[in-house]
Scaffold this motif. Structure first.
Motif, PDB file in Angstrom:
ATOM      1  N   ASP A  62       0.862  -1.195   0.000  1.00 36.10           N
ATOM      2  CA  ASP A  62       0.000   0.000   0.000  1.00 36.10           C
ATOM      3  C   ASP A  62       0.903   1.252   0.000  1.00 36.10           C
ATOM      4  O   ASP A  62       1.272   1.768   1.059  1.00 36.10           O
ATOM      5  CB  ASP A  62      -0.901  -0.015   1.235  1.00 36.10           C
ATOM      6  CG  ASP A  62      -1.847   1.184   1.282  1.00 36.10           C
ATOM      7  OD1 ASP A  62      -1.882   1.958   0.297  1.00 36.10           O
ATOM      8  OD2 ASP A  62      -2.518   1.365   2.328  1.00 36.10           O
ATOM      9  N   HIS A 107       0.216   4.310  -0.903  1.00 36.17           N
ATOM     10  CA  HIS A 107      -0.453   5.498  -0.366  1.00 36.17           C
ATOM     11  C   HIS A 107      -0.466   5.477   1.157  1.00 36.17           C
ATOM     12  O   HIS A 107      -0.220   6.492   1.821  1.00 36.17           O
ATOM     13  CB  HIS A 107      -1.884   5.597  -0.909  1.00 36.17           C
ATOM     14  CG  HIS A 107      -2.552   6.899  -0.566  1.00 36.17           C
ATOM     15  ND1 HIS A 107      -3.315   7.061   0.579  1.00 36.17           N
ATOM     16  CD2 HIS A 107      -2.559   8.115  -1.200  1.00 36.17           C
ATOM     17  CE1 HIS A 107      -3.772   8.301   0.632  1.00 36.17           C
ATOM     18  NE2 HIS A 107      -3.327   8.972  -0.431  1.00 36.17           N
ATOM     19  N   SER A 125       2.882   6.272   2.463  1.00 38.12           N
ATOM     20  CA  SER A 125       3.155   7.698   2.248  1.00 38.12           C
ATOM     21  C   SER A 125       2.489   8.541   3.323  1.00 38.12           C
ATOM     22  O   SER A 125       3.061   9.532   3.803  1.00 38.12           O
ATOM     23  CB  SER A 125       2.674   8.135   0.862  1.00 38.12           C
ATOM     24  OG  SER A 125       3.369   7.449  -0.151  1.00 38.12           O
ATOM     25  N   GLN A 127      -1.030  15.792   1.762  1.00 37.33           N
ATOM     26  CA  GLN A 127      -1.993  14.744   2.089  1.00 37.33           C
ATOM     27  C   GLN A 127      -3.142  14.671   1.085  1.00 37.33           C
ATOM     28  O   GLN A 127      -3.832  13.654   0.997  1.00 37.33           O
ATOM     29  CB  GLN A 127      -2.550  14.963   3.500  1.00 37.33           C
ATOM     30  CG  GLN A 127      -1.479  14.837   4.589  1.00 37.33           C
ATOM     31  CD  GLN A 127      -2.025  15.126   5.971  1.00 37.33           C
ATOM     32  OE1 GLN A 127      -3.207  15.464   6.130  1.00 37.33           O
ATOM     33  NE2 GLN A 127      -1.176  15.005   6.990  1.00 37.33           N
ATOM     34  N   THR A 142      -3.218  12.138  -4.503  1.00 33.88           N
ATOM     35  CA  THR A 142      -3.663  10.741  -4.584  1.00 33.88           C
ATOM     36  C   THR A 142      -2.803   9.891  -5.496  1.00 33.88           C
ATOM     37  O   THR A 142      -2.729   8.668  -5.319  1.00 33.88           O
ATOM     38  CB  THR A 142      -5.119  10.682  -5.096  1.00 33.88           C
ATOM     39  OG1 THR A 142      -5.202  11.370  -6.358  1.00 33.88           O
ATOM     40  CG2 THR A 142      -6.067  11.359  -4.109  1.00 33.88           C
ATOM     41  N   ASP A 143      -2.131  10.520  -6.462  1.00 31.69           N
ATOM     42  CA  ASP A 143      -1.266   9.760  -7.359  1.00 31.69           C
ATOM     43  C   ASP A 143       0.003   9.340  -6.609  1.00 31.69           C
ATOM     44  O   ASP A 143       0.740  10.204  -6.119  1.00 31.69           O
ATOM     45  CB  ASP A 143      -0.898  10.606  -8.577  1.00 31.69           C
ATOM     46  CG  ASP A 143      -0.020   9.844  -9.548  1.00 31.69           C
ATOM     47  OD1 ASP A 143       1.215  10.019  -9.496  1.00 31.69           O
ATOM     48  OD2 ASP A 143      -0.560   9.063 -10.344  1.00 31.69           O
ATOM     49  N   PRO A 144       0.302   8.041  -6.498  1.00 30.99           N
ATOM     50  CA  PRO A 144       1.452   7.578  -5.700  1.00 30.99           C
ATOM     51  C   PRO A 144       2.785   8.156  -6.181  1.00 30.99           C
ATOM     52  O   PRO A 144       3.625   8.540  -5.366  1.00 30.99           O
ATOM     53  CB  PRO A 144       1.420   6.054  -5.879  1.00 30.99           C
ATOM     54  CG  PRO A 144       0.010   5.740  -6.252  1.00 30.99           C
ATOM     55  CD  PRO A 144      -0.470   6.911  -7.045  1.00 30.99           C
ATOM     56  N   LEU A 153       2.970  11.796  -5.281  1.00 25.91           N
ATOM     57  CA  LEU A 153       3.108  11.947  -3.828  1.00 25.91           C
ATOM     58  C   LEU A 153       4.551  11.679  -3.392  1.00 25.91           C
ATOM     59  O   LEU A 153       5.128  12.429  -2.586  1.00 25.91           O
ATOM     60  CB  LEU A 153       2.141  10.986  -3.134  1.00 25.91           C
ATOM     61  CG  LEU A 153       2.099  11.029  -1.598  1.00 25.91           C
ATOM     62  CD1 LEU A 153       1.859  12.451  -1.113  1.00 25.91           C
ATOM     63  CD2 LEU A 153       1.010  10.092  -1.083  1.00 25.91           C
TER      64      LEU A 153
END
Length: 504
Positions: free
Chosen positions: A153, A155, A158, A181, A184-186, A189
């Motif tokens: 995971d 996200h 992160s 925060q 949403t794009d890994p 991010l």
């Protein structure tokens, strides 16, 4: 300055001292002339590292606002285009790997490992609980197992990383960390996490520098002197420019003393033995302090291409050139005010805010200009001054100046930049005299000693004096033994090393 560079350690002076515990236990300054030596690439790199460490400590000690910054290339430069192209390719590739079916987490895991290392570096020694938490959340072996089973995971990890960053960052970074925060794009991010982590590392580095400054200030003279001697040992004859600078200053001091004696014939005929002795010593051998003071003052008249800057002042060349530029600017401002006062009279000149407005206008038009461009600036200054004079006359209910008086005022202002202009010459002479007293250890700088005609720039001139004194005081402290050694050779070229002629 490169953001990744670390500040020099205060105990580096011990390494620089070599077999000597302190530079007082070894001969200081340039050694005997020797034949040119070939320096290897390794030696050149070591020398470069020494100079970098020396310049960094010097900057930290003298510049209370010193900070390390990230390297930012100009937006349209080739370097910036190459960097952006490579970065885009890297992060686009990461996005493709994570979005693939099945996902490829090889590159992402490597980035998580680098993030873990960066977070651990930000910890203080006592942060044991947070260290254990980072080790647990970013357990690379567990992360690899999750990736192999398709259960990683990114996200979620992160978000945990952002929580740790929020605890470690400086308060002014809180908003920036919280803003991540919403991503949403890994891949994006992770990219932003790296960007903010780089800023946090720079914040920590600058915090460390601020913490080190008081300790560095306690030992900087010895440290810098030993580092400089170490560099000097590797570069024979590397104080040639300093020697020439001091030779010119010493010659000027001797010449000035001779002129003084010629203008005071009573000195040679006086029956007062003490007066004769003082007169004789002042006209034969100048003191180290007087030569140094004259040398420092000569730097305020240093012209580009005149000669190479003294090696012992190379680290302060930018500061001294800034002082020189400020002195030149203040002399123009003071001359403009003096000329305007002479033409307009005290009634107009003493009106509230008039002097401040003239100073503001003149300074704005001189800002950023070299002294060779002052002539063209004075044309605009004369126009603006005349406008301000006319406006103030109108506000006070006085009649406007006649055209010949306006022409005279503008002409006198424009001529300030002319070579040999009497007003400019007198102003600069007074400024230099004030600064020469300001940097003298026994100089008196009370209110009553402030030069006449410079009251309007008193605050600015005293600030320039403080900056000038800071540099010269530091320079004397560090390089005093070097200067003494050089001046012995300059003033007593035939003296034996143990002749005892060091009382100057």
């Amino acid at each position: 300055m490169a953001g990744a560079e670390q500040p020099p350690r205060p105990n580096g002076a011990e390494e620089a001292a070599g077999p000597w515990k302190s530079c007082e236990e070894r001969p200081l300054g340039p050694g005997p002339a020797s034949s040119p030596q070939i320096i290897s690439m390794n030696e050149l790199q070591e020398l470069s590292d020494e100079i970098f460490r020396l310049s960094t400590v010097h900057e930290i000690v003298l510049n209370g606002d010193f900070k390390m910054h990230m390297v930012n290339f100009p937006s349209h430069s080739l370097e910036n285009r190459v960097k952006e192209t490579l970065h885009k390719a890297f992060w686009d590739r990461l996005k493709e790997q994570i979005s693939a079916s099945p996902p490829d987490y090889t590159q992402a895991i490597q980035l998580l490992q680098e993030i873990k290392e960066a977070l651990l570096l930000l910890l203080l020694p006592q942060n044991n609980q947070l260290r254990s938490q980072i080790e647990e959340v970013l357990d690379l072996e567990l992360i690899r197992q999750e990736a192999e089973h398709g259960a990683l995971d990114i996200h979620g990890l992160s978000m945990s990383i952002l929580g740790t960053m929020a605890m470690l960052c400086a308060p002014f970074r809180d908003e920036e960390v919280q803003g991540l925060q919403s991503l949403t794009d890994p891949a994006e991010l992770l990219r932003e996490i790296f960007r903010v982590l780089d800023l946090m590392k720079m914040d920590m580095l600058n915090f460390t520098i601020q913490s080190l400054r008081p300790h560095l200030q306690e030992c900087y003279v010895q440290y810098e002197r030993e580092k400089f001697q170490k560099i000097l040992d590797k570069l024979p004859n590397s104080l040639d420019n300093t020697t020439e600078w001091l030779r010119r200053a010493a010659a000027a001091e001797v010449s000035a003393s001779s002129l003084w004696l010629q203008s005071h014939p009573a000195a040679s005929s006086s029956s007062d033995a003490r007066f004769q002795e003082a007169a004789s010593s002042s006209t034969t051998v100048p003191s180290v302090m007087s030569v140094l003071n004259r040398g420092y003052m000569d730097l305020l008249c240093w012209e580009p291409g005149q000669s190479e800057y003294p090696e012992t002042l190379f680290l302060d060349q930018a500061r001294l050139q800034e002082v020189q530029a400020q002195v030149n600017q203040l002399s123009i401002i003071a001359a403009v005010l003096l000329v305007t006062s002479g033409v307009c009279g005290s009634t107009l000149f003493d009106s509230p805010g008039f002097i401040a407005r003239l100073k503001r206008v003149t300074k704005a038009l001189l800002e950023g200009l070299s002294s060779i461009r002052y002539e063209e600036a004075l044309q605009d200054i004369s126009d603006q001054v005349l406008q301000e004079v006319s406006r103030t006359l109108s506000q006070l209910g006085y009649p406007a100046f006649a055209s010949d008086k306006c022409t005279s005022l503008k002409g006198q202002i424009k001529s300030i930049a002319d070579e040999g202009n009497a007003v400019q010459h007198v102003i600069k002479q007074r400024i230099h005299l004030f600064l020469s007293l300001f940097i003298s250890p026994d100089g008196q700088n009370s209110q009553k000693d402030f030069p006449k005609g410079l009251d309007a720039i008193q605050e600015e001139l005293q600030e320039v004096g403080r900056r000038f004194r800071s540099v010269t005081y530091h320079n004397r402290q560090v390089f005093g033994p070097f200067y003494s050694a050089i001046l012995k050779k300059v003033l007593f070229p035939e003296a034996e090393p143990d002749s005892g002629r060091d009382s100057f």
